[in-house]
Structures are given as C-alpha cells and as structure tokens.
Design an enzyme around this catalytic site. Structure first.
Site, PDB file in Angstrom:
ATOM      1  N   THR A  95      -2.991  -2.965 -11.904  1.00  0.00           N
ATOM      2  CA  THR A  95      -4.165  -2.091 -11.867  1.00  0.00           C
ATOM      3  C   THR A  95      -3.975  -1.008 -12.923  1.00  0.00           C
ATOM      4  O   THR A  95      -3.217  -0.054 -12.724  1.00  0.00           O
ATOM      5  CB  THR A  95      -4.331  -1.447 -10.481  1.00  0.00           C
ATOM      6  OG1 THR A  95      -4.441  -2.483  -9.500  1.00  0.00           O
ATOM      7  CG2 THR A  95      -5.583  -0.584 -10.436  1.00  0.00           C
ATOM      8  N   LYS A 171     -11.572  -3.693 -10.496  1.00  0.00           N
ATOM      9  CA  LYS A 171     -10.428  -3.367  -9.640  1.00  0.00           C
ATOM     10  C   LYS A 171     -10.429  -1.892  -9.249  1.00  0.00           C
ATOM     11  O   LYS A 171     -10.191  -1.536  -8.081  1.00  0.00           O
ATOM     12  CB  LYS A 171      -9.133  -3.735 -10.367  1.00  0.00           C
ATOM     13  CG  LYS A 171      -7.859  -3.295  -9.671  1.00  0.00           C
ATOM     14  CD  LYS A 171      -7.721  -3.871  -8.275  1.00  0.00           C
ATOM     15  CE  LYS A 171      -6.361  -3.486  -7.690  1.00  0.00           C
ATOM     16  NZ  LYS A 171      -6.260  -3.830  -6.255  1.00  0.00           N
ATOM     17  N   LYS A 240      -2.793   7.314  -8.213  1.00  0.00           N
ATOM     18  CA  LYS A 240      -2.993   6.856  -9.588  1.00  0.00           C
ATOM     19  C   LYS A 240      -4.349   6.176  -9.742  1.00  0.00           C
ATOM     20  O   LYS A 240      -5.091   6.412 -10.699  1.00  0.00           O
ATOM     21  CB  LYS A 240      -1.857   5.904  -9.975  1.00  0.00           C
ATOM     22  CG  LYS A 240      -1.950   5.289 -11.364  1.00  0.00           C
ATOM     23  CD  LYS A 240      -2.546   3.886 -11.348  1.00  0.00           C
ATOM     24  CE  LYS A 240      -1.668   2.921 -10.602  1.00  0.00           C
ATOM     25  NZ  LYS A 240      -2.199   1.530 -10.669  1.00  0.00           N
TER      26      LYS A 240
END
Length: 293
Positions: A95, A171, A240
């Site tokens: 990701t 994503k 993140k």
C-alpha cells in the site's frame, strides 16, 4: 518457476507460503532474515539483498510497509533495478502512494523492465486462506504475466486500468472506508455498552442483518469483544494509510471530513505508544477511553 519475493511480514509470509504450495521456488529477502525460517527450506533461496532476490528471475514481488521502504528496495544501492533482467516484471503488492507507484514505473521503464501495481485487501488470516482481493493497474501484457501468480494468492483479481497508480488510489480509498467503519462500529458498540447492553450481541445482530458483510462481521466481532490480539495490522501502518488518504484529498481538492477524524484517531494512538498494536485497538480503545468505559 523461480520468483523473487521481498518482504516476509504479517502479510508477506503467508503469501509466500501459498506461492510455495503452488509450486514456485522463491528467492526471498527480508530485513529480519530469520523470518524465512518459517518457509519450507527446499523451496526457497535465502538472499541478503533485494538485488540478490531479483537476480535471474522473470518476476519479483514486493510486499513492504511504506513508500520509502519500497523505493529503497527498487532504486537503492542494493535495489531490484541493479539485477532484474531486461523484460522482467516487478509486482508491487504494498500500500503506497500513486506518486511513488508512477515514479517506480518510470524507473523500471528506463531500465528495460516493467512495474505492476497489485495492492491487496485482507488481513493475515485472509492471506493464509488465499482469500485476498487483488487490485491491479498497469499494462495489459504485465497483467497477463502476473495473473497466474496472483490467482495463487487471492479470491479475485480486479483490473483498474493502465495508470501505474490507479490500483493504489483504490487501495487507499478502501482502507479509508475500513478505518471509517472501525470508528463507526466502535462508537455504536460503545454507545450500546453505556446503556448496559451486551455489545457483542449488538455486533452479532448488525453483522447478520443490515450490515451483513465481512468488514462488519469480522472487525465487528473484534471491536465488540475488545479483542486486540494477535496483531494483524499495526496502528502505525493504518496511520500511514490515513496520511496517504489525507494527501490525496489535498491534491485533488476533495473534502474528506471523516478522513480528518480518522487521521487524528490513529495519530493519537501512535502518539500514545500504540503504533505497534492492532489498528482495531487504536480505534476501539480510543473510543472506549473517550467514553470512560
């Protein structure tokens, strides 16, 4: 067929096991080399660098934590581009931001190799059961090369076009939706608890009726039971992803007020030293602490 495989974390390790079960021999690299000891010894070659893992193979897979780690594994001193053969394919299943995906695609093109974005949805138990959903973006040729490999890892491969960063946008958007669902469930179940209701029963009711979907069933059970172990996805990685969503919102001038809430929830957890705990705990405990229960 030999494949390079870089990254044996909570997700990468079960994925590597499934590739071995499908008959592939893996040239593996992980910063913590001992992780490779969990793989069948005869089916792997242990490597000391990403470059070594990418040598003499047509395909190399990375499953790493963030932009910087993936970038270093590709263009760094001991990176993939030093050894990946002409015409070779790098399948990036991490990701990461679409900007980095495009940068890496450009770097591969200049070196005579190619890049395919293939981030996945699913926790480690889904990876072990070959139940991941794989999103791909890149050239049609690279998708054709990658599909037989990716089908060993998941229950479906979905095409999101030829733009290198397209699958990563999907994503990031999806992880934003998951994080938002965690917050919603934590707040709802905590509200029920404060009115002396069994939060587990409330979660079971919703998961089997109007919210009858895996996210609400599986995460709902964890949140309702305050079950925070084993750690499947670390809060610092969730933070993140929240930062990535916030960055894309700013770049595209897309107001995402719920994204700001989720960003702050996970930032608070990381600031409190919960970064290595599951993101379910970061959200769930954050809500219950706020509510005093």
């Amino acid at each position: 067929m030999k494949i390079g495989f870089i990254g044996l974390g909570n997700m990468g390790l079960p994925m590597a096991k499934n590739l071995i079960a499908a008959g592939y021999h893996l040239q593996v690299y992980n910063r913590t080399a001992e992780k490779a000891d969990d793989l069948e010894a005869s089916a792997i070659t242990k490597c000391k660098t990403p470059a070594e893992a990418a040598a003499n193979v047509a395909v190399v897979i990375t499953m790493l934590s963030d932009d910087d780690t993936v970038k270093e594994s590709v263009v760094g001193k001991n990176g993939i581009l030093n050894t990946l053969q002409k015409g070779g394919l790098h399948i990036s299943m991490s990701t990461i931001s679409p900007d980095i995906a495009q940068f890496l695609s450009d770097q591969h093109k200049a070196a005579g190799s190619s890049y395919l974005a293939a981030p996945v949805f699913g926790r480690p138990e889904a990876a072990a059961a070959k139940k991941l959903w794989v999103c791909v973006s890149g050239s049609k040729k690279d998708k054709q090369t990658a599909t037989p490999i990716l089908e060993c890892l998941g229950q479906g491969v979905v095409d999101f076009g030829e733009d290198a960063g397209g699958a990563n946008v999907v994503k990031i958007a999806g992880n934003f939706m998951i994080m938002s669902s965690l917050e919603m469930m934590a707040e709802a179940f905590t509200l029920a608890e404060k009115f002396n209701l069994d939060r587990t029963k409330v979660a079971e009711f919703f998961g089997s009726t109007i919210f009858n979907a895996p996210i609400y069933q599986n995460y709902g059970r964890l949140i309702a039971n305050k079950q925070y172990e084993p750690v499947g996805f670390k809060a610092k990685l969730g933070y993140k992803d929240a930062r990535l969503a916030f960055k894309l919102a700013q770049q595209s001038e897309t107001p995402m007020p719920l994204g700001t809430l989720i960003h702050n929830r996970l930032l608070t957890a990381v600031a409190k030293g919960l970064g290595d705990r599951d993101w379910v705990e970061a959200v769930g405990r954050g809500v219950t602490d706020d509510a005093g229960v």
